[in-house]
Design a protein around this motif. Sequence first.
Motif, PDB file in Angstrom:
ATOM      1  N   PRO A  35       6.540  13.012  33.002  1.00 50.26           N
ATOM      2  CA  PRO A  35       7.908  12.628  33.337  1.00 50.26           C
ATOM      3  C   PRO A  35       8.271  12.581  34.948  1.00 50.26           C
ATOM      4  CG  PRO A  35       7.863  14.060  31.738  1.00 50.26           C
ATOM      5  CD  PRO A  35       6.442  14.135  32.240  1.00 50.26           C
ATOM      6  N   THR A  36       7.433  13.172  35.889  1.00 56.73           N
ATOM      7  CA  THR A  36       7.517  13.122  37.288  1.00 56.73           C
ATOM      8  C   THR A  36       7.013  11.596  37.862  1.00 56.73           C
ATOM      9  OG1 THR A  36       5.079  13.780  37.730  1.00 56.73           O
ATOM     10  CG2 THR A  36       6.819  15.444  37.507  1.00 56.73           C
ATOM     11  N   PHE A  37       6.508  10.744  37.040  1.00 55.01           N
ATOM     12  CA  PHE A  37       6.253   9.235  37.799  1.00 55.01           C
ATOM     13  C   PHE A  37       7.321   8.370  37.167  1.00 55.01           C
ATOM     14  CE2 PHE A  37       2.230  11.700  37.202  1.00 55.01           C
ATOM     15  CZ  PHE A  37       1.614  11.347  38.280  1.00 55.01           C
ATOM     16  N   LYS A  38       7.669   7.648  38.046  1.00 49.32           N
ATOM     17  CA  LYS A  38       8.904   6.764  37.885  1.00 49.32           C
ATOM     18  C   LYS A  38       8.576   5.222  37.287  1.00 49.32           C
ATOM     19  CE  LYS A  38      11.448   9.927  39.387  1.00 49.32           C
ATOM     20  NZ  LYS A  38      11.285  11.082  37.850  1.00 49.32           N
ATOM     21  N   SER A  39       7.364   4.821  37.784  1.00 47.17           N
ATOM     22  CA  SER A  39       6.938   3.487  37.454  1.00 47.17           C
ATOM     23  C   SER A  39       5.575   3.457  36.999  1.00 47.17           C
ATOM     24  CB  SER A  39       7.126   2.622  38.719  1.00 47.17           C
ATOM     25  OG  SER A  39       6.682   1.330  38.223  1.00 47.17           O
ATOM     26  N   LEU A  40       5.503   3.272  35.472  1.00 49.62           N
ATOM     27  CA  LEU A  40       4.093   3.288  34.918  1.00 49.62           C
ATOM     28  C   LEU A  40       3.673   2.095  34.641  1.00 49.62           C
ATOM     29  CD1 LEU A  40       4.972   6.276  32.448  1.00 49.62           C
ATOM     30  CD2 LEU A  40       3.957   6.588  34.659  1.00 49.62           C
ATOM     31  N   TRP A  41       1.954   2.033  34.591  1.00 48.15           N
ATOM     32  CA  TRP A  41       1.385   0.629  34.198  1.00 48.15           C
ATOM     33  C   TRP A  41       0.600   1.001  33.102  1.00 48.15           C
ATOM     34  CZ3 TRP A  41      -2.578  -2.431  37.078  1.00 48.15           C
ATOM     35  CH2 TRP A  41      -2.872  -3.516  36.720  1.00 48.15           C
ATOM     36  N   PHE A  42       0.471   0.446  31.937  1.00 46.45           N
ATOM     37  CA  PHE A  42      -0.477   0.656  30.823  1.00 46.45           C
ATOM     38  C   PHE A  42      -1.283  -0.738  30.894  1.00 46.45           C
ATOM     39  CE2 PHE A  42       3.154   3.058  28.798  1.00 46.45           C
ATOM     40  CZ  PHE A  42       2.758   4.298  29.454  1.00 46.45           C
ATOM     41  N   PRO A  43      -2.130  -0.881  31.513  1.00 43.78           N
ATOM     42  CA  PRO A  43      -3.129  -2.237  31.697  1.00 43.78           C
ATOM     43  C   PRO A  43      -3.659  -2.633  30.388  1.00 43.78           C
ATOM     44  CG  PRO A  43      -3.981  -0.678  33.253  1.00 43.78           C
ATOM     45  CD  PRO A  43      -2.835   0.048  32.610  1.00 43.78           C
ATOM     46  N   LEU A  86       1.906   5.052  38.910  1.00 45.43           N
ATOM     47  CA  LEU A  86       0.835   5.718  38.029  1.00 45.43           C
ATOM     48  C   LEU A  86       0.327   4.586  36.988  1.00 45.43           C
ATOM     49  CD1 LEU A  86      -0.901   8.057  36.685  1.00 45.43           C
ATOM     50  CD2 LEU A  86       0.648   8.328  35.092  1.00 45.43           C
ATOM     51  N   MET A  87      -0.947   4.245  37.062  1.00 47.58           N
ATOM     52  CA  MET A  87      -1.598   3.610  36.232  1.00 47.58           C
ATOM     53  C   MET A  87      -2.495   4.372  35.263  1.00 47.58           C
ATOM     54  SD  MET A  87      -4.669   0.628  36.743  1.00 47.58           S
ATOM     55  CE  MET A  87      -5.902   1.708  37.133  1.00 47.58           C
ATOM     56  N   GLU A 109      -4.874  -1.179  48.330  1.00 47.94           N
ATOM     57  CA  GLU A 109      -3.887  -2.132  48.747  1.00 47.94           C
ATOM     58  C   GLU A 109      -2.410  -1.721  48.578  1.00 47.94           C
ATOM     59  OE1 GLU A 109      -4.765  -5.348  45.972  1.00 47.94           O
ATOM     60  OE2 GLU A 109      -6.789  -5.760  47.154  1.00 47.94           O
ATOM     61  N   ASN A 110      -2.441  -0.210  48.198  1.00 50.20           N
ATOM     62  CA  ASN A 110      -0.902   0.270  47.866  1.00 50.20           C
ATOM     63  C   ASN A 110      -0.362  -0.507  46.919  1.00 50.20           C
ATOM     64  OD1 ASN A 110       0.311   2.368  48.805  1.00 50.20           O
ATOM     65  ND2 ASN A 110       1.826   1.142  49.985  1.00 50.20           N
ATOM     66  N   LYS A 111      -0.704  -0.985  46.064  1.00 48.31           N
ATOM     67  CA  LYS A 111      -0.222  -1.627  44.620  1.00 48.31           C
ATOM     68  C   LYS A 111      -0.083  -0.386  43.623  1.00 48.31           C
ATOM     69  CE  LYS A 111      -1.557  -6.306  45.786  1.00 48.31           C
ATOM     70  NZ  LYS A 111      -2.529  -7.500  45.055  1.00 48.31           N
ATOM     71  N   ILE A 112      -0.753   0.555  43.493  1.00 51.86           N
ATOM     72  CA  ILE A 112      -0.697   1.777  42.611  1.00 51.86           C
ATOM     73  C   ILE A 112      -0.802   3.176  43.387  1.00 51.86           C
ATOM     74  CG2 ILE A 112      -1.121   0.581  40.578  1.00 51.86           C
ATOM     75  CD1 ILE A 112      -3.974   1.907  40.689  1.00 51.86           C
ATOM     76  N   GLN A 113      -0.132   4.154  43.210  1.00 53.93           N
ATOM     77  CA  GLN A 113      -0.226   5.109  44.006  1.00 53.93           C
ATOM     78  C   GLN A 113      -1.395   6.190  43.346  1.00 53.93           C
ATOM     79  OE1 GLN A 113       1.199   5.672  46.825  1.00 53.93           O
ATOM     80  NE2 GLN A 113       1.758   3.273  46.429  1.00 53.93           N
ATOM     81  N   SER A 114      -1.471   6.128  41.964  1.00 58.96           N
ATOM     82  CA  SER A 114      -2.348   6.988  41.183  1.00 58.96           C
ATOM     83  C   SER A 114      -2.877   6.372  40.077  1.00 58.96           C
ATOM     84  CB  SER A 114      -1.678   8.354  41.071  1.00 58.96           C
ATOM     85  OG  SER A 114      -0.485   8.052  40.189  1.00 58.96           O
ATOM     86  N   PHE A 115      -3.917   6.948  39.533  1.00 57.87           N
ATOM     87  CA  PHE A 115      -4.393   6.705  38.220  1.00 57.87           C
ATOM     88  C   PHE A 115      -5.125   7.612  37.459  1.00 57.87           C
ATOM     89  CE2 PHE A 115      -8.147   4.948  40.999  1.00 57.87           C
ATOM     90  CZ  PHE A 115      -9.085   5.669  40.223  1.00 57.87           C
ATOM     91  N   ALA A 116      -5.143   7.308  36.149  1.00 60.80           N
ATOM     92  CA  ALA A 116      -5.992   8.088  35.153  1.00 60.80           C
ATOM     93  C   ALA A 116      -6.438   7.296  34.038  1.00 60.80           C
ATOM     94  CB  ALA A 116      -4.842   9.187  34.261  1.00 60.80           C
ATOM     95  N   LEU A 117      -7.749   7.123  34.199  1.00 58.54           N
ATOM     96  CA  LEU A 117      -8.460   6.282  33.162  1.00 58.54           C
ATOM     97  C   LEU A 117      -9.595   7.216  32.311  1.00 58.54           C
ATOM     98  CD1 LEU A 117      -9.674   3.687  35.681  1.00 58.54           C
ATOM     99  CD2 LEU A 117      -7.898   3.609  33.983  1.00 58.54           C
ATOM    100  N   LEU A 118      -9.206   6.961  31.075  1.00 58.20           N
ATOM    101  CA  LEU A 118      -9.955   7.568  29.933  1.00 58.20           C
ATOM    102  C   LEU A 118     -11.400   6.922  29.747  1.00 58.20           C
ATOM    103  CD1 LEU A 118     -10.227   9.907  27.985  1.00 58.20           C
ATOM    104  CD2 LEU A 118      -9.398   7.940  26.071  1.00 58.20           C
TER     105      LEU A 118
END
Length: 180
Positions: A35-43, A86-87, A109-118
Amino acid sequence: MGTNLFYEAEKIVSRDHVATPRFVVENIYSLIDIPTFKSLWFPFNHYDSQFKLMADELKLKYRATHIFDDLGNDFFTTEPPPNCDLMISNPPFSEQNRIIERSFELIKENKIQSFALLLPLATLETEKRANLFQQFEDKLAILIFKKRIKFLGHTSSFNRGCCWICYNIPALKERPIQWV
């Protein structure tokens, strides 16, 4: 063929299409304090993804795209949503090298700030990936599953030792290596 029909057909034949069980999504959402992330991407997520379904339940703001659809949403060409902080996803394992490389490119490129990949535990192997991870080790976290994950979506069992490769997740800063 309509989007849903194309997607449903592709799910059956693609070895890369395996669904992440809900407990895995619940676990990572809790560990990273989603919930602390404001704009998520599920690619790599379509309408039946637990990442998306749980985000809906939590009323999170996200954009979901999917490599297996007929809308031209290919991770390697699709741009993240604006201000993506967050991606997160379970990407196709067969493309892991390219996915990891593009994920770090998006960071640079500063298009995402963080990610978590399984990804499979074997992702931690090979000199090429090790060298890439070392370039970003200051903000890297690795969450290793104690048990193999039984992925959904195939008639035969698809059990894998897996880990989350995470970058720049504030909730993981104090414990960047964990067994979950």
